[in-house]
Design a protein around this motif. Sequence first.
Motif, PDB file in Angstrom:
ATOM      1  N   GLU A 226     -11.310 -17.911   3.087  1.00  0.00           N
ATOM      2  CA  GLU A 226     -12.498 -17.609   3.908  1.00  0.00           C
ATOM      3  C   GLU A 226     -12.693 -18.685   4.977  1.00  0.00           C
ATOM      4  O   GLU A 226     -12.285 -19.848   4.799  1.00  0.00           O
ATOM      5  CB  GLU A 226     -13.739 -17.527   3.019  1.00  0.00           C
ATOM      6  N   HIS A 227     -13.354 -18.304   6.036  1.00  0.00           N
ATOM      7  CA  HIS A 227     -13.723 -19.250   7.087  1.00  0.00           C
ATOM      8  C   HIS A 227     -14.667 -20.306   6.484  1.00  0.00           C
ATOM      9  O   HIS A 227     -15.439 -19.985   5.564  1.00  0.00           O
ATOM     10  CB  HIS A 227     -14.432 -18.483   8.214  1.00  0.00           C
ATOM     11  N   PRO A 228     -14.626 -21.545   7.007  1.00  0.00           N
ATOM     12  CA  PRO A 228     -15.503 -22.583   6.443  1.00  0.00           C
ATOM     13  C   PRO A 228     -16.983 -22.184   6.351  1.00  0.00           C
ATOM     14  O   PRO A 228     -17.693 -22.661   5.460  1.00  0.00           O
ATOM     15  CB  PRO A 228     -15.325 -23.761   7.406  1.00  0.00           C
ATOM     16  N   CYS A 229     -17.450 -21.298   7.240  1.00  0.00           N
ATOM     17  CA  CYS A 229     -18.887 -20.979   7.162  1.00  0.00           C
ATOM     18  C   CYS A 229     -19.209 -20.079   5.966  1.00  0.00           C
ATOM     19  O   CYS A 229     -20.383 -19.960   5.592  1.00  0.00           O
ATOM     20  CB  CYS A 229     -19.429 -20.431   8.479  1.00  0.00           C
TER      21      CYS A 229
ATOM     22  N   ASN B 134      -7.778 -12.669   8.638  1.00  0.00           N
ATOM     23  CA  ASN B 134      -7.883 -14.130   8.669  1.00  0.00           C
ATOM     24  C   ASN B 134      -7.743 -14.691  10.085  1.00  0.00           C
ATOM     25  O   ASN B 134      -6.862 -14.273  10.845  1.00  0.00           O
ATOM     26  CB  ASN B 134      -6.844 -14.761   7.729  1.00  0.00           C
ATOM     27  N   ASN B 135      -8.583 -15.661  10.396  1.00  0.00           N
ATOM     28  CA  ASN B 135      -8.608 -16.247  11.740  1.00  0.00           C
ATOM     29  C   ASN B 135      -7.386 -17.114  12.043  1.00  0.00           C
ATOM     30  O   ASN B 135      -6.990 -17.250  13.193  1.00  0.00           O
ATOM     31  CB  ASN B 135      -9.886 -17.080  11.939  1.00  0.00           C
TER      32      ASN B 135
ATOM     33  N   VAL C 288     -15.343 -10.835  11.447  1.00  0.00           N
ATOM     34  CA  VAL C 288     -15.410 -11.469  12.770  1.00  0.00           C
ATOM     35  C   VAL C 288     -14.121 -11.279  13.576  1.00  0.00           C
ATOM     36  O   VAL C 288     -14.155 -10.952  14.761  1.00  0.00           O
ATOM     37  CB  VAL C 288     -15.742 -12.972  12.600  1.00  0.00           C
ATOM     38  N   GLN C 289     -12.981 -11.496  12.951  1.00  0.00           N
ATOM     39  CA  GLN C 289     -11.719 -11.402  13.701  1.00  0.00           C
ATOM     40  C   GLN C 289     -11.216  -9.968  13.808  1.00  0.00           C
ATOM     41  O   GLN C 289     -10.368  -9.666  14.642  1.00  0.00           O
ATOM     42  CB  GLN C 289     -10.644 -12.285  13.043  1.00  0.00           C
TER      43      GLN C 289
ATOM     44  N   THR D  79      -4.246 -25.410  16.842  1.00  0.00           N
ATOM     45  CA  THR D  79      -3.573 -25.834  15.617  1.00  0.00           C
ATOM     46  C   THR D  79      -3.977 -24.971  14.419  1.00  0.00           C
ATOM     47  O   THR D  79      -3.629 -25.265  13.305  1.00  0.00           O
ATOM     48  CB  THR D  79      -3.929 -27.284  15.278  1.00  0.00           C
ATOM     49  N   GLY D  80      -4.759 -23.972  14.621  1.00  0.00           N
ATOM     50  CA  GLY D  80      -5.237 -23.163  13.491  1.00  0.00           C
ATOM     51  C   GLY D  80      -6.640 -22.740  13.805  1.00  0.00           C
ATOM     52  O   GLY D  80      -6.926 -22.369  14.930  1.00  0.00           O
TER      53      GLY D  80
END
Length: 379
Positions: A96-99, A146-147, A174-175, A318-319
């Motif tokens: 998951e995204h950090p948020c 995934n972002n 989101v993505q 970089t990601g």
Amino acid sequence: MIYFDYNATAPVMREAREAWLNVTEKIGGNPSSMHQFGSRAAIVLADSREKLAAYLGCSPADLIWTSGATEANNMVMHHFARKLGPTGEVWISAIEHPCVFDSAQHYFGKRAKLIPITTDGVVDVDWITTEMADTRPGLVSVMAANNETGIIQPWREIQAICKAYGVPFFTDAVQFIGKMPCSGLGECDYVSGAAHKFGGPRGVGFLKIPHRSQITPLLFGGKQENGRRAGTENVAIIASMMAALEVREKQISRSEHLLRKLWRDNFEHQFLRTLPGASIIGLNQPRLWNTVAAIMPDGDRKHQWVIRLDKAGFAVSTGSACTTGKEEPSHVLSAMGFKAALAVRSVRYSAGWETTEADWDALIAALGKVHAEAQHGKA
Ligand code: PLP
């Protein structure tokens, strides 16, 4: 400068700018006001809500406007922390995204259980099925795409499993939104999205919640959004977001993304030929048509690539943009089982609707040149 960092943020498209200007100039009121200015603003808000509901396949009443996905995602975790109490457990995917990740850690600590990821970068659905036969978490959270890798996650399948067990399902889309069709997302209990990933303005997004249900607000002090999110709605940026989504949904319905996928695939083919020792993450998995997550050739750290390409006129990353600047291996690649030495060589190239085939060709030429220079420098 050619931009290859659309997963971080995308340029605001003309239609979105025009919609913003139009509402800003012509609709001055606060949507909660009783007078005609207010009613006009309320109509724009209601139209936007109806439009988004139709794309997602849900009721307009299920939608809450937010300042972006970070707020929406935090709202979900905050809500479940209150709802489930001190013993409640949530399952979140390890990518998951950090948020989502940090928010789940904040509210649940060890009670936020990580759903493992296969080495292909996909959430382990078998793990969910097996575990769910024994335990029912209070919430399952798996992003739609995934972002960092662009790998599309089996959110439809997981949504159906959760539904069968009566477990609420949340997807951070989101993505996915604006690159793939929105339809079907409304089946998920909770869905978040953000305009700036698909050509809308930054600082606006939404949260879809289950029909007719309430959510514990993060913000208090007003009855806006049916008491679910206090604060005057920014009608102009909401209308601007919807103008952008309308354009994207039309492009997707005309399959315009398929040609772009072809350009990306051709790039990947040449990339592997041009850079011996490089590899592409999730090459054979269903992926967003815009993303290339690559492990660069041995000996070259990712920041060097980002800096060299920047000098050559290409913006790459970089990601995840949010983790840029830290030379730590990404949690996404770690979850996929990449060793740190390999993970720190990852570079993300993310295109957008505006990216042309010539842009991809120019990137491959620049990569070849930068690589040759780096090899020369080492000799
Ligand atoms: N979720 C995902 C998957 C993202 O890629 C991002 C942004 O990078 C976010 C959430 C956060 O969105 P926002 O910038 O709207 O807060």
